[in-house]
Scaffold this motif. Structure first.
Motif, PDB file in Angstrom:
ATOM      1  N   ALA A   1       0.834  -1.207   0.000  1.00  0.00           N
ATOM      2  CA  ALA A   1       0.000   0.000   0.000  1.00  0.00           C
ATOM      3  C   ALA A   1       0.871   1.260   0.000  1.00  0.00           C
ATOM      4  CB  ALA A   1      -0.937  -0.005   1.212  1.00  0.00           C
ATOM      5  N   LEU A   2       1.970   1.242   0.745  1.00  0.00           N
ATOM      6  CA  LEU A   2       2.870   2.396   0.752  1.00  0.00           C
ATOM      7  C   LEU A   2       3.502   2.609  -0.615  1.00  0.00           C
ATOM      8  CD1 LEU A   2       4.686   1.829   4.181  1.00  0.00           C
ATOM      9  CD2 LEU A   2       3.106   3.698   3.632  1.00  0.00           C
ATOM     10  N   VAL A   3       4.033   1.535  -1.199  1.00  0.00           N
ATOM     11  CA  VAL A   3       4.714   1.644  -2.490  1.00  0.00           C
ATOM     12  C   VAL A   3       3.732   2.058  -3.583  1.00  0.00           C
ATOM     13  CG1 VAL A   3       6.012   0.368  -4.247  1.00  0.00           C
ATOM     14  CG2 VAL A   3       6.556   0.053  -1.821  1.00  0.00           C
ATOM     15  N   LYS A   4       2.528   1.505  -3.550  1.00  0.00           N
ATOM     16  CA  LYS A   4       1.507   1.847  -4.541  1.00  0.00           C
ATOM     17  C   LYS A   4       1.208   3.348  -4.542  1.00  0.00           C
ATOM     18  CE  LYS A   4      -2.793   0.747  -3.662  1.00  0.00           C
ATOM     19  NZ  LYS A   4      -4.027  -0.028  -3.414  1.00  0.00           N
ATOM     20  N   ARG A   5       1.293   3.979  -3.381  1.00  0.00           N
ATOM     21  CA  ARG A   5       1.016   5.413  -3.248  1.00  0.00           C
ATOM     22  C   ARG A   5       2.285   6.266  -3.328  1.00  0.00           C
ATOM     23  NH1 ARG A   5      -4.086   6.097   0.164  1.00  0.00           N
ATOM     24  NH2 ARG A   5      -4.991   4.025   0.122  1.00  0.00           N
ATOM     25  N   ASP A   6       3.411   5.632  -3.604  1.00  0.00           N
ATOM     26  CA  ASP A   6       4.713   6.305  -3.663  1.00  0.00           C
ATOM     27  C   ASP A   6       5.045   6.989  -2.338  1.00  0.00           C
ATOM     28  OD1 ASP A   6       7.141   6.957  -4.890  1.00  0.00           O
ATOM     29  OD2 ASP A   6       6.381   8.902  -5.563  1.00  0.00           O
ATOM     30  N   LEU A   7       4.727   6.309  -1.243  1.00  0.00           N
ATOM     31  CA  LEU A   7       5.058   6.801   0.093  1.00  0.00           C
ATOM     32  C   LEU A   7       6.273   6.042   0.604  1.00  0.00           C
ATOM     33  CD1 LEU A   7       1.474   6.878   1.654  1.00  0.00           C
ATOM     34  CD2 LEU A   7       2.809   8.831   0.827  1.00  0.00           C
ATOM     35  N   GLY A   8       7.255   6.755   1.086  1.00  0.00           N
ATOM     36  CA  GLY A   8       8.421   6.117   1.674  1.00  0.00           C
ATOM     37  C   GLY A   8       8.128   5.682   3.097  1.00  0.00           C
ATOM     38  N   LEU A   9       8.953   4.780   3.593  1.00  0.00           N
ATOM     39  CA  LEU A   9       8.851   4.289   4.961  1.00  0.00           C
ATOM     40  C   LEU A   9       9.999   4.864   5.771  1.00  0.00           C
ATOM     41  CD1 LEU A   9       7.695   2.273   7.104  1.00  0.00           C
ATOM     42  CD2 LEU A   9       9.327   0.598   6.189  1.00  0.00           C
ATOM     43  N   VAL A  10       9.675   5.441   6.924  1.00  0.00           N
ATOM     44  CA  VAL A  10      10.670   5.867   7.905  1.00  0.00           C
ATOM     45  C   VAL A  10      10.420   5.001   9.131  1.00  0.00           C
ATOM     46  CG1 VAL A  10      11.500   7.741   9.371  1.00  0.00           C
ATOM     47  CG2 VAL A  10      10.709   8.241   7.039  1.00  0.00           C
ATOM     48  N   TYR A  11      11.468   4.341   9.624  1.00  0.00           N
ATOM     49  CA  TYR A  11      11.296   3.465  10.782  1.00  0.00           C
ATOM     50  C   TYR A  11      12.610   3.381  11.542  1.00  0.00           C
ATOM     51  CZ  TYR A  11      13.917  -0.586   9.077  1.00  0.00           C
ATOM     52  OH  TYR A  11      14.923  -1.434   8.681  1.00  0.00           O
ATOM     53  N   GLY A  12      12.656   2.549  12.560  1.00  0.00           N
ATOM     54  CA  GLY A  12      13.779   2.471  13.466  1.00  0.00           C
ATOM     55  C   GLY A  12      15.078   1.913  12.947  1.00  0.00           C
TER      56      GLY A  12
ATOM     57  N   ASP B   1      11.746  -4.585  -1.536  1.00  0.00           N
ATOM     58  CA  ASP B   1      11.515  -5.592  -2.581  1.00  0.00           C
ATOM     59  C   ASP B   1      10.509  -5.110  -3.626  1.00  0.00           C
ATOM     60  OD1 ASP B   1      13.305  -7.287  -1.330  1.00  0.00           O
ATOM     61  OD2 ASP B   1      11.756  -8.564  -0.432  1.00  0.00           O
ATOM     62  N   ALA B   2       9.576  -4.252  -3.200  1.00  0.00           N
ATOM     63  CA  ALA B   2       8.558  -3.720  -4.115  1.00  0.00           C
ATOM     64  C   ALA B   2       9.035  -2.451  -4.821  1.00  0.00           C
ATOM     65  CB  ALA B   2       7.264  -3.448  -3.351  1.00  0.00           C
ATOM     66  N   GLY B   3      10.293  -2.060  -4.589  1.00  0.00           N
ATOM     67  CA  GLY B   3      10.840  -0.889  -5.261  1.00  0.00           C
ATOM     68  C   GLY B   3      10.650   0.416  -4.524  1.00  0.00           C
ATOM     69  N   GLY B   4      10.258   0.345  -3.249  1.00  0.00           N
ATOM     70  CA  GLY B   4      10.023   1.551  -2.472  1.00  0.00           C
ATOM     71  C   GLY B   4      11.269   2.075  -1.777  1.00  0.00           C
ATOM     72  N   ARG B   5      11.092   3.227  -1.127  1.00  0.00           N
ATOM     73  CA  ARG B   5      12.161   3.897  -0.392  1.00  0.00           C
ATOM     74  C   ARG B   5      12.001   3.646   1.102  1.00  0.00           C
ATOM     75  NH1 ARG B   5       9.296   7.225  -2.988  1.00  0.00           N
ATOM     76  NH2 ARG B   5       8.751   8.484  -1.182  1.00  0.00           N
ATOM     77  N   VAL B   6      13.117   3.348   1.760  1.00  0.00           N
ATOM     78  CA  VAL B   6      13.086   3.097   3.199  1.00  0.00           C
ATOM     79  C   VAL B   6      14.222   3.860   3.876  1.00  0.00           C
ATOM     80  CG1 VAL B   6      13.194   1.370   5.026  1.00  0.00           C
ATOM     81  CG2 VAL B   6      12.117   0.784   2.847  1.00  0.00           C
ATOM     82  N   THR B   7      13.844   4.670   4.845  1.00  0.00           N
ATOM     83  CA  THR B   7      14.803   5.421   5.650  1.00  0.00           C
ATOM     84  C   THR B   7      14.783   4.856   7.060  1.00  0.00           C
ATOM     85  OG1 THR B   7      14.447   7.422   4.352  1.00  0.00           O
ATOM     86  CG2 THR B   7      15.411   7.708   6.542  1.00  0.00           C
ATOM     87  N   GLY B   8      15.937   4.491   7.557  1.00  0.00           N
ATOM     88  CA  GLY B   8      16.061   3.989   8.918  1.00  0.00           C
ATOM     89  C   GLY B   8      16.738   5.018   9.797  1.00  0.00           C
ATOM     90  N   VAL B   9      16.349   5.026  11.066  1.00  0.00           N
ATOM     91  CA  VAL B   9      16.975   5.896  12.062  1.00  0.00           C
ATOM     92  C   VAL B   9      17.272   5.009  13.270  1.00  0.00           C
ATOM     93  CG1 VAL B   9      16.780   7.998  13.427  1.00  0.00           C
ATOM     94  CG2 VAL B   9      15.584   7.843  11.228  1.00  0.00           C
TER      95      VAL B   9
END
Length: 170
Positions: A5-16, A32-40
């Motif tokens: 659902a995030l990738v479909k909407r072009d929303l990146g993930l920010v998580y720990g 794996d679905a081609g999305g962006r993931v930012t870790g902190v």
């Protein structure tokens, strides 16, 4: 399902930023679905080799407090998936920051298989007992379906309330 659902909407993930746990699995699925993931991740956890090695971006902070502050600054909304005490602590802190007017972003629970039913019942009880204002209770979005959750987050409007406090006033 949330990852798609995030990738479909072009929303990146920010998580720990960890490679383990449910959020490590979600991060992998987004990537794996081609999305962006930012870790902190705080240095102490990175040193224990928990940092996810394949993220789009990884921020390392000196402390857990700075981690949460950085995650909040990088995010446009907050979703708590099923989790333990750390998840609840982060949820309540960021929701409180919203109540204080320190951010205008939506806070949400992804209520997978009714995981948060007991918590939402308690919050409704606390509202009924006047320990939680109805406007503040309504700030927490609860949905079982990731697409519906993201729809409601996209529609979110901060409620008008007279309890907002500027961050520097406390």
């Amino acid at each position: 399902m949330l990852a798609r659902a995030l990738v479909k909407r072009d929303l990146g993930l920010v998580y720990g930023g960890a490679s383990v746990g449910i959020m490590g699995v979600v991060a992998d699925a987004v990537l794996d679905a081609g999305g962006r993931v930012t870790g902190v991740i705080p240095e102490a956890l990175q040193e224990k080799e928990l940092a996810h090695p394949g993220l789009t971006e990884l921020h390392v902070t000196p402390s857990m407090h700075e981690r949460k502050t950085r995650m909040a600054a990088l995010s446009d909304g907050f979703i708590a998936m099923p989790g333990g005490v750390g998840t609840l602590e982060e949820l309540f802190e960021i929701w409180t920051w919203g109540q204080l007017g320190w951010h205008d972003n939506p806070c949400a629970l992804l209520n997978v298989d009714g995981f948060y039913d007991g918590l939402t019942h308690f919050l409704d009880h606390a509202t009924g007992e006047a320990f939680l204002r109805p406007a503040h209770r309504e700030m927490l979005i609860v949905e079982a379906d990731p697409d519906r959750l993201l729809d409601r987050m996209a529609e979110y409007q901060k409620p008008e309330a007279k309890t907002w406090v500027k961050k520097g006033d406390l």
